[in-house]
Design a protein around this motif. Structure first.
Motif, PDB file in Angstrom:
ATOM      1  N   GLN A 104       0.513  -0.657   0.045  1.00  0.00           N
ATOM      2  CA  GLN A 104      -0.199  -0.455  -0.268  1.00  0.00           C
ATOM      3  C   GLN A 104       0.993   1.162   0.174  1.00  0.00           C
ATOM      4  OE1 GLN A 104      -3.558  -0.470   0.034  1.00  0.00           O
ATOM      5  NE2 GLN A 104      -3.305  -2.333   0.068  1.00  0.00           N
ATOM      6  N   GLY A 105       0.866   2.129  -0.447  1.00  0.00           N
ATOM      7  CA  GLY A 105       1.100   3.396  -0.678  1.00  0.00           C
ATOM      8  C   GLY A 105      -0.339   5.016  -0.685  1.00  0.00           C
ATOM      9  N   ALA A 106       0.705   5.659  -0.408  1.00  0.00           N
ATOM     10  CA  ALA A 106      -0.499   7.281  -0.547  1.00  0.00           C
ATOM     11  C   ALA A 106      -0.810   8.087  -1.297  1.00  0.00           C
ATOM     12  CB  ALA A 106      -0.078   8.033   0.795  1.00  0.00           C
ATOM     13  N   THR A 107      -1.470   8.381  -1.662  1.00  0.00           N
ATOM     14  CA  THR A 107      -1.573   9.093  -2.729  1.00  0.00           C
ATOM     15  C   THR A 107      -2.569  10.697  -2.533  1.00  0.00           C
ATOM     16  OG1 THR A 107      -4.104   8.471  -3.001  1.00  0.00           O
ATOM     17  CG2 THR A 107      -2.287   7.636  -4.545  1.00  0.00           C
ATOM     18  N   ALA A 108      -3.123  11.444  -3.498  1.00  0.00           N
ATOM     19  CA  ALA A 108      -3.512  12.391  -3.313  1.00  0.00           C
ATOM     20  C   ALA A 108      -5.344  12.423  -2.833  1.00  0.00           C
ATOM     21  CB  ALA A 108      -3.174  13.263  -4.676  1.00  0.00           C
ATOM     22  N   THR A 109      -5.390  13.200  -2.280  1.00  0.00           N
ATOM     23  CA  THR A 109      -7.311  13.044  -1.909  1.00  0.00           C
ATOM     24  C   THR A 109      -8.538  12.492  -2.981  1.00  0.00           C
ATOM     25  OG1 THR A 109      -6.720  14.111   0.050  1.00  0.00           O
ATOM     26  CG2 THR A 109      -9.373  13.935  -0.569  1.00  0.00           C
ATOM     27  N   TYR A 110      -8.736  11.714  -2.498  1.00  0.00           N
ATOM     28  CA  TYR A 110      -9.963  10.727  -3.648  1.00  0.00           C
ATOM     29  C   TYR A 110      -9.405  10.873  -5.004  1.00  0.00           C
ATOM     30  CZ  TYR A 110     -12.727  12.086   0.093  1.00  0.00           C
ATOM     31  OH  TYR A 110     -12.954  11.481   2.214  1.00  0.00           O
ATOM     32  N   PRO A 111      -8.142  10.096  -4.770  1.00  0.00           N
ATOM     33  CA  PRO A 111      -7.802   9.835  -6.723  1.00  0.00           C
ATOM     34  C   PRO A 111      -8.973   9.324  -7.475  1.00  0.00           C
ATOM     35  CG  PRO A 111      -6.783   7.666  -4.850  1.00  0.00           C
ATOM     36  CD  PRO A 111      -7.797   8.844  -4.245  1.00  0.00           C
ATOM     37  N   GLN A 112      -8.743   9.548  -8.792  1.00  0.00           N
ATOM     38  CA  GLN A 112      -9.862   9.238  -9.720  1.00  0.00           C
ATOM     39  C   GLN A 112      -9.179   8.055 -11.163  1.00  0.00           C
ATOM     40  OE1 GLN A 112     -13.037   9.657  -9.166  1.00  0.00           O
ATOM     41  NE2 GLN A 112     -12.624  10.800  -7.663  1.00  0.00           N
ATOM     42  N   GLY A 113      -8.154   7.867 -10.925  1.00  0.00           N
ATOM     43  CA  GLY A 113      -7.707   7.109 -11.915  1.00  0.00           C
ATOM     44  C   GLY A 113      -6.048   6.475 -12.358  1.00  0.00           C
ATOM     45  N   ILE A 114      -6.272   6.035 -12.513  1.00  0.00           N
ATOM     46  CA  ILE A 114      -4.058   6.083 -12.570  1.00  0.00           C
ATOM     47  C   ILE A 114      -3.916   5.234 -13.585  1.00  0.00           C
ATOM     48  CG2 ILE A 114      -4.525   3.351 -12.087  1.00  0.00           C
ATOM     49  CD1 ILE A 114      -1.776   3.599 -10.089  1.00  0.00           C
ATOM     50  N   VAL A 115      -2.584   5.642 -14.670  1.00  0.00           N
ATOM     51  CA  VAL A 115      -1.920   5.449 -15.709  1.00  0.00           C
ATOM     52  C   VAL A 115      -0.435   5.522 -15.624  1.00  0.00           C
ATOM     53  CG1 VAL A 115      -1.567   5.698 -18.110  1.00  0.00           C
ATOM     54  CG2 VAL A 115      -3.973   7.077 -16.518  1.00  0.00           C
ATOM     55  N   ALA A 116      -0.124   3.765 -16.350  1.00  0.00           N
ATOM     56  CA  ALA A 116       1.761   2.928 -16.139  1.00  0.00           C
ATOM     57  C   ALA A 116       1.683   3.882 -17.160  1.00  0.00           C
ATOM     58  CB  ALA A 116       1.116   1.676 -16.469  1.00  0.00           C
ATOM     59  N   VAL A 117       2.946   5.380 -17.834  1.00  0.00           N
ATOM     60  CA  VAL A 117       3.601   5.729 -19.051  1.00  0.00           C
ATOM     61  C   VAL A 117       5.266   5.604 -18.406  1.00  0.00           C
ATOM     62  CG1 VAL A 117       2.369   7.496 -18.064  1.00  0.00           C
ATOM     63  CG2 VAL A 117       3.580   6.936 -20.655  1.00  0.00           C
ATOM     64  N   ASP A 118       5.982   5.498 -19.126  1.00  0.00           N
ATOM     65  CA  ASP A 118       7.206   6.640 -18.977  1.00  0.00           C
ATOM     66  C   ASP A 118       7.309   7.319 -18.878  1.00  0.00           C
ATOM     67  OD1 ASP A 118       9.695   6.473 -19.171  1.00  0.00           O
ATOM     68  OD2 ASP A 118      10.612   5.274 -20.424  1.00  0.00           O
ATOM     69  N   LEU A 119       7.646   8.949 -18.298  1.00  0.00           N
ATOM     70  CA  LEU A 119       6.789  10.151 -18.340  1.00  0.00           C
ATOM     71  C   LEU A 119       8.383  10.677 -18.654  1.00  0.00           C
ATOM     72  CD1 LEU A 119       4.308  10.781 -15.687  1.00  0.00           C
ATOM     73  CD2 LEU A 119       3.660  11.646 -18.169  1.00  0.00           C
ATOM     74  N   ASP A 120      10.034  10.214 -18.029  1.00  0.00           N
ATOM     75  CA  ASP A 120      10.989  10.918 -18.757  1.00  0.00           C
ATOM     76  C   ASP A 120      11.553  10.404 -19.212  1.00  0.00           C
ATOM     77  OD1 ASP A 120      10.706   8.346 -16.352  1.00  0.00           O
ATOM     78  OD2 ASP A 120      11.619  10.013 -14.942  1.00  0.00           O
ATOM     79  N   ARG A 121      11.010   9.312 -19.641  1.00  0.00           N
ATOM     80  CA  ARG A 121      12.037   8.457 -21.020  1.00  0.00           C
ATOM     81  C   ARG A 121      12.845   7.582 -20.476  1.00  0.00           C
ATOM     82  NH1 ARG A 121      10.628  12.692 -25.635  1.00  0.00           N
ATOM     83  NH2 ARG A 121       8.459  12.356 -25.652  1.00  0.00           N
TER      84      ARG A 121
END
Length: 133
Positions: A104-121
Motif C-alpha cells: 500500500q502507498g499514499a496518494t492525493a485525496t480521493y484519486p480518480q484514476g491511474i495510468v502507467a507510462v514512462d513520463l521521463d523516458r
C-alpha cells in the motif's frame, strides 16, 4: 456470457498475466475492496475469478512491469471513504497468473484514476493520474 467478480465492479484492465499469449482480465471491485483476476482460455471465455485484497473502494487499474522482472504487475487506485484519503495498491505478478499480496502507498485525496507510462523516458514505468483538458 457473464463472469462472477466482486461487488460493484468499477474498473477493468487487460494483460497477459500468465504469459500464455491469451488476454486476461483484472477487475476492480469497489464495494468488496478487492480485485478479481480472470485468466483467458483463448476462445473468448475466461476461467473463474481469483480475488486479491486491496485498499478501500478500488477503481482504476494500471498494468505494467513495475519492478522490471519481465512479469506484469497491477497498480490499483483506491478511492477511500470519509476519513480516508485513498491510496494505491501494487500487486507484483508471479508470471503464472497469480499475484503477491498488495503493498500500500499514499496518494492525493480521493484519486480518480491511474495510468502507467514512462513520463521521463528513463525506461522505468511511472504511475500518474490521467488529466483531461
Amino acid at each position: 456470457m457473464s463472469y462472477a467478480a466482486g461487488a460493484e465492479p468499477s474498473g477493468v484492465s487487460l494483460g497477459d498475466f500468465n504469459g500464455d499469449g491469451k488476454t486476461d482480465l483484472a477487475v476492480a471491485n469497489y464495494a468488496s475492496n478487492n480485485i478479481s483476476v480472470l485468466l483467458g482460455v483463448g476462445d473468448g471465455t475466461f476461467q473463474p475469478s481469483v480475488q486479491y485484497s486491496v485498499g478501500e473502494h478500488p477503481g482504476s487499474i494500471a498494468v505494467g512491469d513495475f519492478n522490471r522482472d519481465g512479469k506484469l504487475d497491477l497498480a490499483v487506485i483506491n478511492g477511500g471513504t470519509n476519513g480516508s484519503n485513498g491510496g494505491i495498491s501494487v500487486l507484483l505478478g508471479n508470471g503464472d497468473g497469480t499475484f503477491q499480496a498488495a503493498s500500500q502507498g499514499a496518494t492525493a485525496t480521493y484519486p480518480q484514476g491511474i495510468v502507467a507510462v514512462d513520463l521521463d523516458r528513463d525506461g522505468i514505468l511511472d504511475l500518474t493520474r490521467p488529466v483531461f483538458r
